[in-house]
Design a protein around this motif. Structure first.
Motif, PDB file in Angstrom:
ATOM      1  N   VAL A 438      25.138  68.291  10.687  1.00 27.37           N
ATOM      2  CA  VAL A 438      24.889  67.358  11.787  1.00 27.37           C
ATOM      3  C   VAL A 438      24.330  66.072  11.189  1.00 27.37           C
ATOM      4  O   VAL A 438      23.335  66.122  10.467  1.00 27.37           O
ATOM      5  CB  VAL A 438      23.860  67.959  12.778  1.00 27.37           C
ATOM      6  CG1 VAL A 438      23.468  66.934  13.821  1.00 27.37           C
ATOM      7  CG2 VAL A 438      24.426  69.196  13.459  1.00 27.37           C
ATOM      8  N   GLY A 439      24.972  64.945  11.451  1.00 29.62           N
ATOM      9  CA  GLY A 439      24.431  63.717  10.860  1.00 29.62           C
ATOM     10  C   GLY A 439      25.126  62.453  11.325  1.00 29.62           C
ATOM     11  O   GLY A 439      25.893  62.461  12.290  1.00 29.62           O
ATOM     12  N   VAL A 440      24.857  61.392  10.594  1.00 24.90           N
ATOM     13  CA  VAL A 440      25.246  60.043  10.988  1.00 24.90           C
ATOM     14  C   VAL A 440      26.578  59.659  10.329  1.00 24.90           C
ATOM     15  O   VAL A 440      26.744  59.873   9.132  1.00 24.90           O
ATOM     16  CB  VAL A 440      24.137  59.044  10.552  1.00 24.90           C
ATOM     17  CG1 VAL A 440      24.510  57.615  10.916  1.00 24.90           C
ATOM     18  CG2 VAL A 440      22.797  59.427  11.165  1.00 24.90           C
ATOM     19  N   PRO A 441      27.512  59.082  11.078  1.00 25.83           N
ATOM     20  CA  PRO A 441      28.740  58.550  10.465  1.00 25.83           C
ATOM     21  C   PRO A 441      28.432  57.300   9.631  1.00 25.83           C
ATOM     22  O   PRO A 441      27.630  56.469  10.048  1.00 25.83           O
ATOM     23  CB  PRO A 441      29.615  58.169  11.669  1.00 25.83           C
ATOM     24  CG  PRO A 441      28.994  58.850  12.857  1.00 25.83           C
ATOM     25  CD  PRO A 441      27.540  58.969  12.547  1.00 25.83           C
ATOM     26  N   VAL A 442      29.083  57.193   8.463  1.00 23.13           N
ATOM     27  CA  VAL A 442      28.811  56.084   7.543  1.00 23.13           C
ATOM     28  C   VAL A 442      30.115  55.394   7.144  1.00 23.13           C
ATOM     29  O   VAL A 442      31.109  56.062   6.853  1.00 23.13           O
ATOM     30  CB  VAL A 442      28.128  56.609   6.249  1.00 23.13           C
ATOM     31  CG1 VAL A 442      27.844  55.472   5.281  1.00 23.13           C
ATOM     32  CG2 VAL A 442      26.855  57.346   6.562  1.00 23.13           C
ATOM     33  N   LEU A 443      30.082  54.074   7.112  1.00 18.15           N
ATOM     34  CA  LEU A 443      31.182  53.299   6.521  1.00 18.15           C
ATOM     35  C   LEU A 443      30.833  52.985   5.075  1.00 18.15           C
ATOM     36  O   LEU A 443      29.659  52.756   4.761  1.00 18.15           O
ATOM     37  CB  LEU A 443      31.396  51.982   7.289  1.00 18.15           C
ATOM     38  CG  LEU A 443      31.999  52.055   8.688  1.00 18.15           C
ATOM     39  CD1 LEU A 443      31.937  50.680   9.364  1.00 18.15           C
ATOM     40  CD2 LEU A 443      33.443  52.551   8.642  1.00 18.15           C
ATOM     41  N   SER A 444      31.826  52.937   4.207  1.00 14.96           N
ATOM     42  CA  SER A 444      31.633  52.657   2.768  1.00 14.96           C
ATOM     43  C   SER A 444      30.682  53.647   2.123  1.00 14.96           C
ATOM     44  O   SER A 444      29.837  53.265   1.312  1.00 14.96           O
ATOM     45  CB  SER A 444      31.092  51.242   2.516  1.00 14.96           C
ATOM     46  OG  SER A 444      31.891  50.270   3.102  1.00 14.96           O
ATOM     47  N   MET A 445      30.804  54.923   2.467  1.00 16.99           N
ATOM     48  CA  MET A 445      29.900  55.932   1.904  1.00 16.99           C
ATOM     49  C   MET A 445      29.923  55.901   0.376  1.00 16.99           C
ATOM     50  O   MET A 445      30.981  55.731  -0.219  1.00 16.99           O
ATOM     51  CB  MET A 445      30.297  57.325   2.394  1.00 16.99           C
ATOM     52  CG  MET A 445      29.235  58.389   2.134  1.00 16.99           C
ATOM     53  SD  MET A 445      29.883  60.060   2.300  1.00 16.99           S
ATOM     54  CE  MET A 445      30.244  60.120   4.045  1.00 16.99           C
ATOM     55  N   HIS A 446      28.751  56.036  -0.230  1.00 19.52           N
ATOM     56  CA  HIS A 446      28.532  56.027  -1.687  1.00 19.52           C
ATOM     57  C   HIS A 446      28.713  54.652  -2.321  1.00 19.52           C
ATOM     58  O   HIS A 446      28.612  54.532  -3.540  1.00 19.52           O
ATOM     59  CB  HIS A 446      29.422  57.046  -2.409  1.00 19.52           C
ATOM     60  CG  HIS A 446      28.920  58.456  -2.271  1.00 19.52           C
ATOM     61  ND1 HIS A 446      29.181  59.436  -3.197  1.00 19.52           N
ATOM     62  CD2 HIS A 446      28.162  59.040  -1.325  1.00 19.52           C
ATOM     63  CE1 HIS A 446      28.616  60.572  -2.806  1.00 19.52           C
ATOM     64  NE2 HIS A 446      27.993  60.344  -1.671  1.00 19.52           N
ATOM     65  N   ALA A 447      28.987  53.633  -1.552  1.00 17.08           N
ATOM     66  CA  ALA A 447      29.034  52.274  -2.102  1.00 17.08           C
ATOM     67  C   ALA A 447      27.607  51.748  -2.221  1.00 17.08           C
ATOM     68  O   ALA A 447      26.690  52.290  -1.600  1.00 17.08           O
ATOM     69  CB  ALA A 447      29.856  51.375  -1.189  1.00 17.08           C
ATOM     70  N   PRO A 448      27.405  50.698  -3.020  1.00 21.01           N
ATOM     71  CA  PRO A 448      26.050  50.148  -3.137  1.00 21.01           C
ATOM     72  C   PRO A 448      25.494  49.647  -1.797  1.00 21.01           C
ATOM     73  O   PRO A 448      24.298  49.523  -1.635  1.00 21.01           O
ATOM     74  CB  PRO A 448      26.232  48.982  -4.106  1.00 21.01           C
ATOM     75  CG  PRO A 448      27.458  49.311  -4.890  1.00 21.01           C
ATOM     76  CD  PRO A 448      28.357  50.058  -3.941  1.00 21.01           C
ATOM     77  N   PHE A 449      26.370  49.355  -0.867  1.00 24.21           N
ATOM     78  CA  PHE A 449      25.952  48.850   0.450  1.00 24.21           C
ATOM     79  C   PHE A 449      26.739  49.626   1.504  1.00 24.21           C
ATOM     80  O   PHE A 449      27.921  49.390   1.714  1.00 24.21           O
ATOM     81  CB  PHE A 449      26.264  47.344   0.511  1.00 24.21           C
ATOM     82  CG  PHE A 449      25.719  46.615   1.708  1.00 24.21           C
ATOM     83  CD1 PHE A 449      24.357  46.328   1.816  1.00 24.21           C
ATOM     84  CD2 PHE A 449      26.560  46.185   2.721  1.00 24.21           C
ATOM     85  CE1 PHE A 449      23.858  45.628   2.915  1.00 24.21           C
ATOM     86  CE2 PHE A 449      26.071  45.479   3.825  1.00 24.21           C
ATOM     87  CZ  PHE A 449      24.721  45.204   3.919  1.00 24.21           C
TER      88      PHE A 449
END
Ligand code: MN
Ligand code: MN
Length: 470
Positions: A438-449
């Motif tokens: 269960v968690g938060v959707p992320v864009l650009s996961m594992h990128a510096p930003f």
């Protein structure tokens, strides 16, 4: 063919009754929740800026917990409902616990996030000079796209144990006016060869060398004077010598602060959302419960990004030992407690990115602003390298979220054969605990930003709080 007097179907009514509601949470959640999401996000950004490594995350969370009345756990003591304790595992992992009215009798409730993020670590012999530039050799940690780490301002976060056993903490590049560091990249003018290479090969791991100095020691003769000058400066400031790098944990991370993203300020951009964006709401949920029915644990683990192995990762026994201590002080068998326990594995999922739509399967992706994502399984190919939540536990979590006005969604991690990934869920499931991600959707996961939505962050907090309070 329909009979003359039969009422025609009402697609609007049927849609509402039968189909999954529309995704975007704006216009669906209350004005109050939107305001709370805003203030929660402000606290989160502050936390992020102070917690850029697993050690800093533990330190920051412990300081916050102590303010909330949490005290170090003592396995020889007896605790009563409402007591708040914490267990700091080697300064890199942390368990916060709020003792429940029923203790562990019916199992414990766990929200387990990780606080390590992809980064550049230093090698044991990092310091060298080449053509009168001083550099650090790095060894990347976790899954990174190496090209993203060049020409990017970096800060240094380190913990050094000297020969005499004394320790020194190093933090350079975060304060205004601090120097920063970087990995250089080749100019486009001379990149004809490099541009022909694949993204995986264009920047090699062995080329992630960090630029740290260019001025030689002021003297008449000698070799490697730039290197020597850097070591002299480090020695003056921190009292360390070159050999001290051998007994050190030194991490270089993007020298970026958490900021709002978008004209509407609906998102947050930062380094290390994965997985502090779940760690922070887990901790805040533990602060919000007063006297829960079952004992609640917020677990902040290290080493998830490298497979959870090691004594601060969840593929080790540290959480099991803690639960065993709780069980034994109540006269219970640890295995009986574990078998009745439930866990939300608090980790991010990949938000659908329209620019890279072909990597996702749109019907089974999670979306920004559609709430906390419940992921039944992760893994790769034919569901390998993952646990899978049972229909029963999915049903229980789904009902919990609905009953508590939590905006939620579900999603897989991209296309079936597109790659894959895992979380700590399977290590906890292997203890015979019911677990779901269960968690938060992320864009650009594992990128510096990386980018997340404020609304999803707040809904994740609401989800953990409801789980603990149940
Ligand atoms: Mn993660
Ligand atoms: Mn990750």
């Amino acid at each position: 063919m329909s009979k003359k007097n039969e009422k025609k179907a009402d697609p609007k009514k049927l849609t509402k009754e039968l189909l999954i509601p529309r995704r975007n949470g704006f216009g669906q959640v209350s004005e109050k929740d939107l305001e709370k999401a805003e203030s929660f996000s402000e606290s989160y950004k502050k936390f992020l800026d102070h917690a850029k490594t697993e050690r800093e995350a533990v330190k920051t969370a412990v300081a916050m917990a102590e303010k909330e009345g949490f005290v170090p756990f003592d396995p020889t003591k007896h605790y009563k409902a409402g007591d708040k304790v914490y267990c700091n595992n080697r300064g890199k992992a942390l368990i916060l616990a709020v003792i429940g009215k029923n203790g562990c009798k019916n199992g414990v409730r766990i929200a387990a996030a990780h606080i390590d993020s992809p980064r550049l670590d230093l090698k044991p012999h990092p310091l060298y000079e080449q053509n009168e530039l001083a550099m650090f050799k790095s060894h990347y940690y976790g899954g990174i796209k190496k090209y993203q780490w060049t020409a990017l301002p970096l800060s240094m976060h380190g913990f050094v144990v000297k020969k005499d056993g004394s320790t020194v903490e190093i933090n350079v590049g975060e304060e205004p006016g601090d120097p920063q560091f970087c990995v250089t990249d080749l100019l486009p003018h001379l990149s004809a060869d490099q541009m022909q290479k694949t993204l995986a090969k264009a920047i090699e791991g062995e080329n992630l060398n960090i630029l740290i100095g260019s001025r030689p020691l002021d003297c008449d003769e000698g070799d490697n004077l730039v290197k020597l000058n850097v070591m002299r400066l480090l020695n003056e400031k921190y009292g360390i010598t070159e050999e001290d790098f051998v007994s050190a944990d030194i991490e270089f991370v993007p020298a970026l602060k958490a900021v709002d993203v978008g004209f509407d300020r609906s998102m947050i951009g930062a380094y290390g959302h994965d997985d502090r964006v779940c760690a922070f709401p887990s901790v805040m949920a533990a602060f919000s419960v007063k006297e829960p029915e079952a004992t609640c644990l917020a677990v902040l683990a290290d080493r998830e990004e490298v497979g959870s192995d090691g004594n601060t990762g969840l593929n080790s026994e540290f959480m099991r030992y803690f639960i065993a201590d709780l069980a034994q002080m109540e006269g219970m068998e640890p295995r009986h407690v574990l078998s009745r326990s439930k866990c939300l594995s608090a980790d991010v999922n990949a938000a659908f990115d329209p620019t890279y739509a072909s990597a996702y399967e749109a019907t089974n992706s999670c979306y920004l602003n559609s709430g906390v994502c419940v992921t039944k399984y992760t893994g790769a190919r034919g569901k390998s390298g993952t646990s899978e939540a049972s229909a029963e536990f999915m049903g229980e979590v789904r009902a919990l979220l609905e009953d508590n006005d939590v905006l939620w969604q579900t999603g897989e991690l991209g296309k079936v054969d597109g790659g894959g990934g895992g979380t700590v869920a399977m290590y906890i499931a292997n203890l015979n605990v019911d677990v779901v991600d269960v968690g938060v959707p992320v864009l650009s996961m594992h990128a510096p930003f990386e980018v997340i939505s404020k609304l999803d962050l707040y809904m994740t907090y609401k989800a953990f709080r409801a789980f603990f309070e149940k």
